[in-house]
Scaffold this active site. Structure first.
Site, PDB file in Angstrom:
ATOM      1  CB  THR A 109      62.827 -17.514 -91.497  1.00  0.00           C
ATOM      2  OG1 THR A 109      62.986 -18.058 -90.181  1.00  0.00           O
ATOM      3  CG2 THR A 109      63.252 -16.056 -91.490  1.00  0.00           C
ATOM      4  CB  CYS A 110      61.794 -18.337 -96.709  1.00  0.00           C
ATOM      5  SG  CYS A 110      63.495 -18.834 -96.418  1.00  0.00           S
ATOM      6  CD  GLN A 111      54.900 -18.591 -97.436  1.00  0.00           C
ATOM      7  OE1 GLN A 111      55.564 -18.878 -98.420  1.00  0.00           O
ATOM      8  NE2 GLN A 111      53.819 -17.849 -97.528  1.00  0.00           N
TER       9      GLN A 111
END
Length: 162
Positions: free
Chosen positions: A58-60
Site C-alpha cells: 500500500t505504501c509503494q
C-alpha cells in the site's frame, strides 16, 4: 501522549534521522543525520506522512504516489515540505526515495524510532499510517487510518484541509 489533534502545538524535541538526497545510485547513500522536526516545523508549512514500511504494497503503490503525483497541488496550498517517515532505518528510507525518483528536499524520507510511539500511533513496533499537517508549529490536520487504505492519510484527504 495519546494521539495529536488539530490546534495542538507540534511537540518539542521531535527528531528524525535521514540522509540528504544525493545521486541516483540506490545502493549507496550518504551518512544519516538528524532532521529536527520541531525546529523545522515552526518555520514551515509541512505535511508529515507516516507509513508502516518502505516498499510495502500500500505504501509503494498508493500512499507515496499520492504525494509524488500531487507535488504541485501541495505547493499551491503553501506546503514547503513533505516528510515521509517509517520505522525503517535512514538508509532504507533514502533508497526508497531514490527508487521513486525523488531527487530534492521537497519530499524527505526519514526514519522514526520514537515519535509515533510517543503519540501512540503505531502498529506494534512499526509506525502507523497517518498524516499530520503543521503550519508554522500548529497542527492543522491530524488523522490516523483505521484500516489498510489511505482515506485519511493520502494526499487527496490532506489537500482540502490545507
Amino acid at each position: 501522549m495519546s494521539g495529536i489533534k488539530v490546534g495542538d502545538s507540534f511537540p518539542e524535541g521531535v527528531k528524525f534521522t535521514y540522509v540528504q538526497p544525493s545521486g541516483d545510485d540506490i545502493t549507496s547513500c550518504g551518512i544519516p543525520g538528524p532532521y529536527d522536526a520541531s525546529a523545522e516545523f515552526k518555520k514551515k508549512k509541512v505535511v508529515l506522512v507516516s507509513v508502516p514500511g518502505a516498499f510495502t504494497p500500500t505504501c509503494q503503490l498508493s500512499h507515496l504516489p499520492s504525494y509524488i503525483n500531487n507535488r504541485e497541488a501541495l505547493k499551491a496550498k503553501g506546503v514547503d515540505q513533505v516528510i515521509v517517515i517509517a520505522y525503517n532505518d535512514a538508509f532504507v528510507m533514502s533508497a526508497w526515495g531514490k527508487a521513486n525518483n525523488v531527487k530534492d528536499d521537497f519530499i524527505i524520507f526519514a526514519s522514526d524510532d520514537s515519535f509515533s510511539k510517543s503519540i501512540g500511533w503505531t502498529l506494534g513496533e512499526r509506525t502507523a499510517r497517518y498524516a499530520i499537517a503543521v503550519d508554522h508549529g500548529k497542527v492543522i490536520y491530524a488523522d490516523k487510518e483505521d484500516g489498510k487504505g489511505i482515506d485519511k492519510s493520502g494526499a487527496d484527504a490532506v489537500l482540502p484541509k490545507l
